[in-house]
Write an enzyme that holds these catalytic residues in place. Structure first.
Site, PDB file in Angstrom:
ATOM      1  N   ARG A   9       0.903  -1.159  -0.152  1.00 12.09           N
ATOM      2  CA  ARG A   9      -0.126   0.138   0.064  1.00 12.09           C
ATOM      3  C   ARG A   9       0.821   1.447   0.001  1.00 12.09           C
ATOM      4  O   ARG A   9       2.237   1.157   0.117  1.00 12.09           O
ATOM      5  CB  ARG A   9      -0.908   0.056   1.459  1.00 12.09           C
ATOM      6  CG  ARG A   9       0.004   0.255   2.568  1.00 12.09           C
ATOM      7  CD  ARG A   9      -0.971   0.063   3.823  1.00 12.09           C
ATOM      8  NE  ARG A   9      -0.387   0.830   4.889  1.00 12.09           N
ATOM      9  CZ  ARG A   9      -0.727   0.877   5.957  1.00 12.09           C
ATOM     10  NH1 ARG A   9      -1.596  -0.199   6.396  1.00 12.09           N
ATOM     11  NH2 ARG A   9       0.165   1.363   6.965  1.00 12.09           N
TER      12      ARG A   9
ATOM     13  N   ASP B  35       6.118  -7.370   1.078  1.00  9.08           N
ATOM     14  CA  ASP B  35       5.574  -6.758   2.156  1.00  9.08           C
ATOM     15  C   ASP B  35       5.448  -7.752   3.384  1.00  9.08           C
ATOM     16  O   ASP B  35       6.015  -8.962   3.021  1.00  9.08           O
ATOM     17  CB  ASP B  35       4.148  -6.174   1.811  1.00  9.08           C
ATOM     18  CG  ASP B  35       3.715  -4.964   2.869  1.00  9.08           C
ATOM     19  OD1 ASP B  35       3.766  -3.941   2.413  1.00  9.08           O
ATOM     20  OD2 ASP B  35       3.473  -5.278   3.840  1.00  9.08           O
TER      21      ASP B  35
ATOM     22  N   ASP C 289       9.752  -9.909   5.177  1.00 10.68           N
ATOM     23  CA  ASP C 289      10.081  -9.059   6.203  1.00 10.68           C
ATOM     24  C   ASP C 289      11.132  -8.337   6.240  1.00 10.68           C
ATOM     25  O   ASP C 289      12.250  -9.196   6.456  1.00 10.68           O
ATOM     26  CB  ASP C 289       9.703  -9.667   7.659  1.00 10.68           C
ATOM     27  CG  ASP C 289       9.567  -8.948   8.744  1.00 10.68           C
ATOM     28  OD1 ASP C 289      10.087  -7.843   8.759  1.00 10.68           O
ATOM     29  OD2 ASP C 289       9.016  -9.241   9.843  1.00 10.68           O
ATOM     30  N   VAL C 290      11.471  -7.281   6.275  1.00  8.31           N
ATOM     31  CA  VAL C 290      12.760  -6.536   5.979  1.00  8.31           C
ATOM     32  C   VAL C 290      13.763  -6.638   7.131  1.00  8.31           C
ATOM     33  O   VAL C 290      14.924  -6.558   6.911  1.00  8.31           O
ATOM     34  CB  VAL C 290      12.698  -4.867   5.708  1.00  8.31           C
ATOM     35  CG1 VAL C 290      11.947  -4.645   4.142  1.00  8.31           C
ATOM     36  CG2 VAL C 290      11.969  -4.196   6.775  1.00  8.31           C
TER      37      VAL C 290
ATOM     38  N   ASN D  17      11.559   0.702   0.771  1.00  5.28           N
ATOM     39  CA  ASN D  17      10.731   1.761   1.358  1.00  5.28           C
ATOM     40  C   ASN D  17       9.941   1.476   2.474  1.00  5.28           C
ATOM     41  O   ASN D  17       9.487   2.234   3.223  1.00  5.28           O
ATOM     42  CB  ASN D  17       9.788   1.750  -0.160  1.00  5.28           C
ATOM     43  CG  ASN D  17       8.174   2.179   0.412  1.00  5.28           C
ATOM     44  OD1 ASN D  17       8.112   3.265   0.348  1.00  5.28           O
ATOM     45  ND2 ASN D  17       7.224   1.565   0.816  1.00  5.28           N
TER      46      ASN D  17
ATOM     47  N   TYR E 244      11.854   7.730  14.945  1.00  8.67           N
ATOM     48  CA  TYR E 244      11.736   7.924  13.834  1.00  8.67           C
ATOM     49  C   TYR E 244      12.668   8.773  13.087  1.00  8.67           C
ATOM     50  O   TYR E 244      13.186   8.319  12.136  1.00  8.67           O
ATOM     51  CB  TYR E 244      10.275   8.123  13.620  1.00  8.67           C
ATOM     52  CG  TYR E 244       9.880   8.500  11.905  1.00  8.67           C
ATOM     53  CD1 TYR E 244       9.668   7.127  11.266  1.00  8.67           C
ATOM     54  CD2 TYR E 244       9.717   9.462  11.248  1.00  8.67           C
ATOM     55  CE1 TYR E 244       9.338   7.094   9.841  1.00  8.67           C
ATOM     56  CE2 TYR E 244       9.632   9.485   9.936  1.00  8.67           C
ATOM     57  CZ  TYR E 244       9.169   8.397   9.508  1.00  8.67           C
ATOM     58  OH  TYR E 244       8.800   8.350   7.952  1.00  8.67           O
TER      59      TYR E 244
ATOM     60  N   LYS F  50      15.502   7.699  10.268  1.00  9.00           N
ATOM     61  CA  LYS F  50      15.473   8.479   8.929  1.00  9.00           C
ATOM     62  C   LYS F  50      16.818   9.146   8.441  1.00  9.00           C
ATOM     63  O   LYS F  50      17.274   8.946   7.428  1.00  9.00           O
ATOM     64  CB  LYS F  50      14.608   8.990   8.532  1.00  9.00           C
ATOM     65  CG  LYS F  50      13.079   8.328   8.718  1.00  9.00           C
ATOM     66  CD  LYS F  50      12.984   7.274   7.492  1.00  9.00           C
ATOM     67  CE  LYS F  50      11.697   6.518   7.397  1.00  9.00           C
ATOM     68  NZ  LYS F  50      11.785   5.502   6.193  1.00  9.00           N
TER      69      LYS F  50
ATOM     70  N   THR G 274      -0.968   8.910   2.913  1.00  7.41           N
ATOM     71  CA  THR G 274      -1.059   7.396   2.819  1.00  7.41           C
ATOM     72  C   THR G 274      -1.572   6.908   4.269  1.00  7.41           C
ATOM     73  O   THR G 274      -1.761   7.579   5.201  1.00  7.41           O
ATOM     74  CB  THR G 274       0.372   6.783   2.730  1.00  7.41           C
ATOM     75  OG1 THR G 274       1.083   6.947   3.943  1.00  7.41           O
ATOM     76  CG2 THR G 274       0.957   7.447   1.676  1.00  7.41           C
TER      77      THR G 274
HETATM   78  P1  NDP Z   1       2.407   2.874   4.982  1.00  9.99           P
HETATM   79  O1  NDP Z   1       2.401   2.791   6.552  1.00  9.99           O
HETATM   80  O2  NDP Z   1       1.267   3.379   3.912  1.00  9.99           O
HETATM   81  O3  NDP Z   1       2.916   1.469   4.164  1.00  9.99           O
HETATM   82  C1  NDP Z   1       3.955   0.900   4.781  1.00  9.99           C
HETATM   83  C2  NDP Z   1       4.042  -0.565   4.250  1.00  9.99           C
HETATM   84  O4  NDP Z   1       5.149  -1.194   4.895  1.00  9.99           O
HETATM   85  C3  NDP Z   1       2.982  -1.342   4.835  1.00  9.99           C
HETATM   86  O5  NDP Z   1       2.183  -2.316   3.920  1.00  9.99           O
HETATM   87  C4  NDP Z   1       3.474  -2.192   5.915  1.00  9.99           C
HETATM   88  O6  NDP Z   1       2.738  -3.310   6.144  1.00  9.99           O
HETATM   89  C5  NDP Z   1       4.821  -2.254   5.360  1.00  9.99           C
HETATM   90  N1  NDP Z   1       5.688  -2.839   6.336  1.00  9.99           N
HETATM   91  C6  NDP Z   1       5.741  -2.394   7.756  1.00  9.99           C
HETATM   92  N2  NDP Z   1       6.686  -3.187   8.254  1.00  9.99           N
HETATM   93  C7  NDP Z   1       7.304  -3.872   7.375  1.00  9.99           C
HETATM   94  C8  NDP Z   1       8.451  -4.958   7.589  1.00  9.99           C
HETATM   95  N3  NDP Z   1       9.198  -5.264   8.695  1.00  9.99           N
HETATM   96  N4  NDP Z   1       8.742  -5.648   6.396  1.00  9.99           N
HETATM   97  C9  NDP Z   1       8.283  -5.344   5.161  1.00  9.99           C
HETATM   98  N5  NDP Z   1       7.244  -4.425   5.113  1.00  9.99           N
HETATM   99  C10 NDP Z   1       6.736  -3.735   6.313  1.00  9.99           C
HETATM  100  O7  NDP Z   1       3.381   3.879   4.760  1.00  9.99           O
HETATM  101  P2  NDP Z   1       4.052   4.973   3.797  1.00  9.99           P
HETATM  102  O8  NDP Z   1       3.686   4.436   2.205  1.00  9.99           O
HETATM  103  O9  NDP Z   1       3.355   6.440   4.148  1.00  9.99           O
HETATM  104  O10 NDP Z   1       5.620   5.076   3.794  1.00  9.99           O
HETATM  105  C11 NDP Z   1       6.394   4.506   3.139  1.00  9.99           C
HETATM  106  C12 NDP Z   1       8.021   4.886   3.266  1.00  9.99           C
HETATM  107  O11 NDP Z   1       7.806   6.364   3.231  1.00  9.99           O
HETATM  108  C13 NDP Z   1       7.962   4.704   4.645  1.00  9.99           C
HETATM  109  O12 NDP Z   1       9.607   4.471   4.780  1.00  9.99           O
HETATM  110  C14 NDP Z   1       8.135   6.282   5.562  1.00  9.99           C
HETATM  111  O13 NDP Z   1       8.549   6.404   6.779  1.00  9.99           O
HETATM  112  C15 NDP Z   1       8.443   7.064   4.439  1.00  9.99           C
HETATM  113  N6  NDP Z   1       7.816   8.379   4.523  1.00  9.99           N
HETATM  114  C16 NDP Z   1       6.332   8.470   4.520  1.00  9.99           C
HETATM  115  C17 NDP Z   1       5.989   9.608   4.522  1.00  9.99           C
HETATM  116  C18 NDP Z   1       4.508  10.007   4.607  1.00  9.99           C
HETATM  117  O14 NDP Z   1       4.172  11.238   4.628  1.00  9.99           O
HETATM  118  N7  NDP Z   1       3.366   9.132   4.344  1.00  9.99           N
HETATM  119  C19 NDP Z   1       6.816  10.946   4.782  1.00  9.99           C
HETATM  120  C20 NDP Z   1       8.410  10.637   4.851  1.00  9.99           C
HETATM  121  C21 NDP Z   1       8.779   9.221   4.687  1.00  9.99           C
HETATM  122  P3  NDP Z   1       1.656  -3.327   7.461  1.00  9.99           P
HETATM  123  O15 NDP Z   1       0.647  -2.444   7.020  1.00  9.99           O
HETATM  124  O16 NDP Z   1       1.394  -4.731   7.777  1.00  9.99           O
HETATM  125  O17 NDP Z   1       2.371  -2.894   8.700  1.00  9.99           O
END
Ligand code: NDP
Length: 271
Positions: free
Chosen positions: A17, A38, A61-62, A88, A160, A164, A197
């Site tokens: 997502r 994911d 799982d990263v 990501n 966090y 980052k 998001t």
């Molecule tokens: P979301 O929370 O919408 O999506 C993150 C996805 O990563 C989810 O599907 C989640 O799964 C998955 N995830 C979590 N933990 C793990 C893991 N250990 N291994 C694999 N997958 C995992 O986040 P965003 O799309 O908003 O963010 C994406 C990236 O962008 C992140 O690194 C975030 O820090 C960065 N970012 C986002 C910003 C924003 O405003 N949205 C701003 C700055 C940076 P599950 O739902 O099951 O946890």
């Protein structure tokens, strides 16, 4: 439309997502074969299914090195190589409703959980991508998703922000290491801010106050709006493509101009 990633194989973490899903979709549109990975297998499979035959879902799982090893083995077996990795997947640490993340009170376990996903996940991704690319002698692009929070302090999100910042710095280390090793692998970081998001859901809520909170959050953004995942994806396409062949160790902000100014005063302490 010009397909800028034709012939490339990419792997995107956290692609079920949000920003990861948008990047996977833009990569497919641009001709790449994409492994969406994911921990949310149900959402991951359905996101990949929508993208058709150029996309495949893999559980990854990263935090788990063994998951990286099997993912890379599968990519090598099925595609004979990898060209693009997008690290990501990331968490804020607020997902379970624990908002106490200031530097004075954050619990060590909460701090470590954020570092495990955001820092160790990126370390492992870079490590296994470099090893895979070395084996196949391919030209590669590693894109690490950092954040505006990796460039400035965030009083209420200490874990966090530190995670980052580590991603930003590790990106530069990887870029230099690969160059030193004579490997044709570029590594760059993207620094988004306020991209709408599901990550924001615990913070914005879903009640009538959501719109008001959204307005408050973008008050300091020159463009006065949240960014869209597709806008981050467009930048990832550019970094993944050969057009960015001279970009290495760079950090690209995508934040509607938030970091262009100096509105750095912390929230009032009320004293
Ligand atoms: P979301 O929370 O919408 O999506 C993150 C996805 O990563 C989810 O599907 C989640 O799964 C998955 N995830 C979590 N933990 C793990 C893991 N250990 N291994 C694999 N997958 C995992 O986040 P965003 O799309 O908003 O963010 C994406 C990236 O962008 C992140 O690194 C975030 O820090 C960065 N970012 C986002 C910003 C924003 O405003 N949205 C701003 C700055 C940076 P599950 O739902 O099951 O946890």
């Amino acid at each position: 439309m010009m397909r800028r990633l034709e012939g490339k194989t990419a792997l995107v973490t956290g692609a079920a997502r949000g920003i990861g899903a948008a990047i996977a979709s833009a990569f497919v549109e641009n001709g790449a074969f994409v492994y969406l990975t994911d921990i949310d297998d149900v959402a991951g499979r359905s996101t990949a299914a929508v993208l058709g035959g150029q996309a495949r879902y893999l559980h990854l799982d990263v935090r788990e090195e063994s998951d990286w090893q099997s993912a890379m083995a599968q990519v090598l077996d099925e595609r004979q190589g990898l060209h693009v990795l997008v690290n990501n997947a990331g968490i804020t640490g607020f997902e379970q409703g624990n908002y106490v993340h200031d530097p004075e009170h954050v619990a060590l376990e909460a701090w470590r959980a954020v570092q495990r996903t955001n820092v160790e996940g990126v370390l492992l991704g870079c490590k296994h991508a470099i090893q895979t690319l070395r084996k196949t002698r391919s030209t590669g692009s590693i894109i690490n998703i950092s954040s505006r929070s990796g460039l400035v302090g965030i009083p209420g999100a200490a874990a966090y922000a530190a995670s980052k910042a580590a991603v930003r710095n590790h990106t530069k280390t990887v870029a230099l290491y690969c160059a030193e090793q004579g490997l044709p692998i570029r590594c760059n970081s993207i620094h988004p801010a306020a991209i709408l998001t599901p990550m924001w859901d615990p913070i914005l809520g879903d009640g009538p106050e959501r719109e008001e909170r959204m307005r408050e959050f973008v008050q300091d953004c020159p463009l006065r709006r949240f960014g869209k995942p597709e806008e981050v994806a467009a930048l990832a396409v550019m970094l993944a493509s050969d057009e960015a062949a001279y970009m290495n160790g760079a950090e690209l902000n995508i934040d509607g101009g938030i970091l262009a100014g100096a509105a750095a005063a912390p929230a009032s302490s009320g004293q």
